[in-house]
Design a protein around this motif. Structure first.
Motif, PDB file in Angstrom:
ATOM      1  N   LYS A 278       0.829  -1.208   0.000  1.00 24.48           N
ATOM      2  CA  LYS A 278       0.000   0.000   0.000  1.00 24.48           C
ATOM      3  C   LYS A 278       0.862   1.257   0.000  1.00 24.48           C
ATOM      4  CE  LYS A 278      -4.030   0.066   0.662  1.00 24.48           C
ATOM      5  NZ  LYS A 278      -5.118   0.214  -0.334  1.00 24.48           N
ATOM      6  N   LEU A 279       1.887   1.282   0.850  1.00 28.09           N
ATOM      7  CA  LEU A 279       2.716   2.476   0.979  1.00 28.09           C
ATOM      8  C   LEU A 279       3.573   2.705  -0.260  1.00 28.09           C
ATOM      9  CD1 LEU A 279       3.902   4.838   2.627  1.00 28.09           C
ATOM     10  CD2 LEU A 279       5.514   3.196   3.625  1.00 28.09           C
ATOM     11  N   PHE A 280       4.327   1.703  -0.648  1.00 28.35           N
ATOM     12  CA  PHE A 280       5.281   1.884  -1.751  1.00 28.35           C
ATOM     13  C   PHE A 280       4.628   1.716  -3.122  1.00 28.35           C
ATOM     14  CE2 PHE A 280       7.851   0.407   1.908  1.00 28.35           C
ATOM     15  CZ  PHE A 280       8.657   1.534   2.042  1.00 28.35           C
ATOM     16  N   GLY A 281       3.760   0.706  -3.253  1.00 31.14           N
ATOM     17  CA  GLY A 281       3.114   0.484  -4.543  1.00 31.14           C
ATOM     18  C   GLY A 281       2.223   1.632  -4.955  1.00 31.14           C
ATOM     19  N   TYR A 282       1.341   2.032  -4.044  1.00 30.20           N
ATOM     20  CA  TYR A 282       0.425   3.119  -4.380  1.00 30.20           C
ATOM     21  C   TYR A 282       1.110   4.484  -4.310  1.00 30.20           C
ATOM     22  CZ  TYR A 282      -3.452  -0.065  -4.794  1.00 30.20           C
ATOM     23  OH  TYR A 282      -4.278  -1.062  -5.229  1.00 30.20           O
ATOM     24  N   GLY A 283       2.242   4.551  -3.599  1.00 35.02           N
ATOM     25  CA  GLY A 283       3.039   5.769  -3.644  1.00 35.02           C
ATOM     26  C   GLY A 283       3.613   5.985  -5.026  1.00 35.02           C
ATOM     27  N   VAL A 284       4.197   4.930  -5.593  1.00 31.38           N
ATOM     28  CA  VAL A 284       4.742   5.012  -6.951  1.00 31.38           C
ATOM     29  C   VAL A 284       3.627   5.295  -7.953  1.00 31.38           C
ATOM     30  CG1 VAL A 284       5.862   3.692  -8.790  1.00 31.38           C
ATOM     31  CG2 VAL A 284       6.715   3.534  -6.448  1.00 31.38           C
ATOM     32  N   GLN A 285       2.513   4.598  -7.785  1.00 31.97           N
ATOM     33  CA  GLN A 285       1.391   4.831  -8.690  1.00 31.97           C
ATOM     34  C   GLN A 285       0.887   6.270  -8.604  1.00 31.97           C
ATOM     35  OE1 GLN A 285      -2.559   3.971  -7.641  1.00 31.97           O
ATOM     36  NE2 GLN A 285      -3.047   2.839  -9.505  1.00 31.97           N
ATOM     37  N   GLY A 286       0.784   6.789  -7.372  1.00 30.63           N
ATOM     38  CA  GLY A 286       0.303   8.161  -7.191  1.00 30.63           C
ATOM     39  C   GLY A 286       1.227   9.183  -7.800  1.00 30.63           C
ATOM     40  N   GLY A 287       2.535   8.958  -7.679  1.00 29.63           N
ATOM     41  CA  GLY A 287       3.482   9.867  -8.292  1.00 29.63           C
ATOM     42  C   GLY A 287       3.322   9.915  -9.794  1.00 29.63           C
ATOM     43  N   CYS A 288       3.174   8.739 -10.409  1.00 29.34           N
ATOM     44  CA  CYS A 288       2.975   8.686 -11.864  1.00 29.34           C
ATOM     45  C   CYS A 288       1.616   9.261 -12.252  1.00 29.34           C
ATOM     46  CB  CYS A 288       3.085   7.243 -12.347  1.00 29.34           C
ATOM     47  SG  CYS A 288       4.722   6.506 -12.186  1.00 29.34           S
ATOM     48  N   ARG A 289       0.586   8.898 -11.493  1.00 27.11           N
ATOM     49  CA  ARG A 289      -0.773   9.328 -11.847  1.00 27.11           C
ATOM     50  C   ARG A 289      -0.912  10.850 -11.818  1.00 27.11           C
ATOM     51  NH1 ARG A 289      -5.593   7.361  -8.035  1.00 27.11           N
ATOM     52  NH2 ARG A 289      -5.746   5.552  -9.416  1.00 27.11           N
ATOM     53  N   PHE A 290      -0.507  11.476 -10.729  1.00 24.53           N
ATOM     54  CA  PHE A 290      -0.697  12.920 -10.598  1.00 24.53           C
ATOM     55  C   PHE A 290       0.320  13.707 -11.425  1.00 24.53           C
ATOM     56  CE2 PHE A 290      -3.056  11.512  -6.866  1.00 24.53           C
ATOM     57  CZ  PHE A 290      -4.145  12.368  -6.885  1.00 24.53           C
ATOM     58  N   GLY A 291       1.575  13.287 -11.377  1.00 22.65           N
ATOM     59  CA  GLY A 291       2.585  14.005 -12.133  1.00 22.65           C
ATOM     60  C   GLY A 291       2.352  13.939 -13.625  1.00 22.65           C
ATOM     61  N   LEU A 292       2.057  12.734 -14.135  1.00 21.33           N
ATOM     62  CA  LEU A 292       1.830  12.579 -15.569  1.00 21.33           C
ATOM     63  C   LEU A 292       0.497  13.168 -15.998  1.00 21.33           C
ATOM     64  CD1 LEU A 292       3.261   8.982 -16.123  1.00 21.33           C
ATOM     65  CD2 LEU A 292       4.256  11.151 -16.871  1.00 21.33           C
ATOM     66  N   TYR A 293      -0.494  13.178 -15.105  1.00 28.54           N
ATOM     67  CA  TYR A 293      -1.769  13.827 -15.458  1.00 28.54           C
ATOM     68  C   TYR A 293      -1.548  15.303 -15.766  1.00 28.54           C
ATOM     69  CZ  TYR A 293      -6.449  15.802 -15.103  1.00 28.54           C
ATOM     70  OH  TYR A 293      -7.611  16.488 -15.359  1.00 28.54           O
ATOM     71  N   GLU A 294      -0.753  15.973 -14.934  1.00 32.50           N
ATOM     72  CA  GLU A 294      -0.470  17.384 -15.182  1.00 32.50           C
ATOM     73  C   GLU A 294       0.279  17.565 -16.500  1.00 32.50           C
ATOM     74  OE1 GLU A 294      -1.577  19.814 -13.476  1.00 32.50           O
ATOM     75  OE2 GLU A 294      -2.228  18.893 -11.603  1.00 32.50           O
ATOM     76  N   TYR A 295       1.211  16.645 -16.772  1.00 32.54           N
ATOM     77  CA  TYR A 295       1.975  16.733 -18.021  1.00 32.54           C
ATOM     78  C   TYR A 295       1.069  16.529 -19.232  1.00 32.54           C
ATOM     79  CZ  TYR A 295       5.019  15.380 -21.860  1.00 32.54           C
ATOM     80  OH  TYR A 295       5.610  15.279 -23.094  1.00 32.54           O
ATOM     81  N   PHE A 296       0.254  15.478 -19.197  1.00 37.82           N
ATOM     82  CA  PHE A 296      -0.593  15.182 -20.353  1.00 37.82           C
ATOM     83  C   PHE A 296      -1.701  16.223 -20.516  1.00 37.82           C
ATOM     84  CE2 PHE A 296       1.056  10.748 -19.918  1.00 37.82           C
ATOM     85  CZ  PHE A 296       1.573  10.644 -21.212  1.00 37.82           C
ATOM     86  N   LYS A 297      -2.171  16.796 -19.407  1.00 36.24           N
ATOM     87  CA  LYS A 297      -3.198  17.838 -19.533  1.00 36.24           C
ATOM     88  C   LYS A 297      -2.642  19.044 -20.282  1.00 36.24           C
ATOM     89  CE  LYS A 297      -5.057  19.922 -15.824  1.00 36.24           C
ATOM     90  NZ  LYS A 297      -6.005  20.287 -14.738  1.00 36.24           N
ATOM     91  N   LYS A 298      -1.428  19.452 -19.960  1.00 40.23           N
ATOM     92  CA  LYS A 298      -0.772  20.531 -20.680  1.00 40.23           C
ATOM     93  C   LYS A 298      -0.545  20.143 -22.142  1.00 40.23           C
ATOM     94  CE  LYS A 298       1.868  24.169 -21.517  1.00 40.23           C
ATOM     95  NZ  LYS A 298       1.255  25.466 -21.860  1.00 40.23           N
TER      96      LYS A 298
END
Length: 312
Positions: free
Chosen positions: A84-104
């Motif tokens: 939960k901590l590491f798996g979803y941490g990595v997923q959250g970093g990709c999800r939010f960071g890349l969402y901002e990138y792809f939205k732009k």
């Protein structure tokens, strides 16, 4: 630009919008917010997974908790915390960071004349693009976590779980659930981000009746929390069938998606574990968006939501 770090940072400390530092800050914020919030909900996740895999034994929330406590003690509720901590941490970093990138990226592709008329399409495309990559990062952690939670003799956690899974199933064992994981998380992410964005717009236009830049930080975070809860609730209803399939496959109750659907049943596919998923995901997404935006604010960045400044 409207929002180039307006919250009191000195010129040297400011993070320029859409710079590499901006996307890095969003990714780190997503990693921290997703990892910590998912960690806190490990007991509910432990119960949810077992209800999906063995519904006869774990019939409902109260009796299921009683079974876990009686057989495994309080420590049993925290099985899978590393995933939960590491798996979803990595997923959250990709999800939010890349969402901002792809939205732009998609805003620029649409152009300033069309971007306001294609908001929903941009939100859906951005979230789908980000989630595809995020789930590739999550999948190995999820494969180990589910087996740790449901098979007492499998492993104690990630440290011994990773090598054991690799030795028995090879690399394919880490990704045998990637398709149902995409089926679960892609609809969830697309509806979650789109609902969040549209709820933010609705609240500022019809409830707050002020532009975001005119609101206090507390007002903005209040909008974030409300939109986050709505987004999490809508997304989880759509993602429940795939979530049940994922648990069935990882625990070898079925070898294929079609077989898993047959074993679970049409009605149970949509209803099994739904109450606990709603209880789990709504508050989790609220905390996740709140902590994510708090990190953005402390970094001198605007809170989430809106595309008015993405094509400037």
């Amino acid at each position: 630009m409207i929002y180039q770090c307006i919250y009191g940072c000195s010129e040297a400390e400011r993070i320029r919008m859409f710079s590499p530092r901006y996307y890095a800050a969003c990714a780190l914020g997503g990693m921290f917010s997703a990892g910590t919030t998912h960690l806190l909900t490990t007991p509910l996740d432990m119960l949810k997974v077992n209800m999906q895999v063995n519904p006869a034994k774990y019939r409902n929330i109260c009796s299921g908790l009683g079974v876990i406590l009686r057989e495994q003690g309080p420590a049993g509720l925290w099985k899978g915390w590393g995933g939960k901590l590491f798996g979803y941490g990595v997923q959250g970093g990709c999800r939010f960071g890349l969402y901002e990138y792809f939205k732009k990226f998609y805003c620029d592709a649409a152009g300033p004349d069309k971007v306001k008329h294609q908001k929903t399409l941009i939100f859906l495309a951005s979230s789908a693009s980000a989630q595809l990559i995020a789930d590739v990062a999550l999948c190995p952690f999820e494969a180990v976590k589910v087996q740790v939670q449901t098979q007492p003799r499998f492993a104690k956690g990630l440290v011994d779980g990773f090598p054991k899974l690799y030795s028995t199933e090879g690399c394919s064992g880490f990704y045998k659930g990637i398709v149902p994981l995409w089926c679960r998380n892609l609809p969830f992410a697309m509806m979650m981000f789109s609902t969040f964005e549209h709820t933010v717009d609705f609240l500022y236009q019809n409830v707050v009746q002020k532009q975001k830049i005119e609101c206090s930080i507390m007002q903005q975070l209040g909008v974030t929390c409300t939109a986050g809860y709505m987004a999490g609730t809508v997304g989880t209803v759509l993602a429940t069938p795939a979530d049940n399939i994922v648990s069935c496959l990882y625990n070898k109750k079925a070898n294929t998606i079609i077989q898993a659907v047959k074993n679970i049943g049409a009605v149970n596919l949509f209803t099994r574990s739904l109450p606990i998923r709603v209880a789990l995901v709504g508050p989790v997404m609220t905390m996740q968006w709140f902590s994510y935006d708090m990190i953005k604010v402390f970094s001198g960045l605007p809170t989430s939501g809106g595309i008015d400044y993405y094509n400037e």
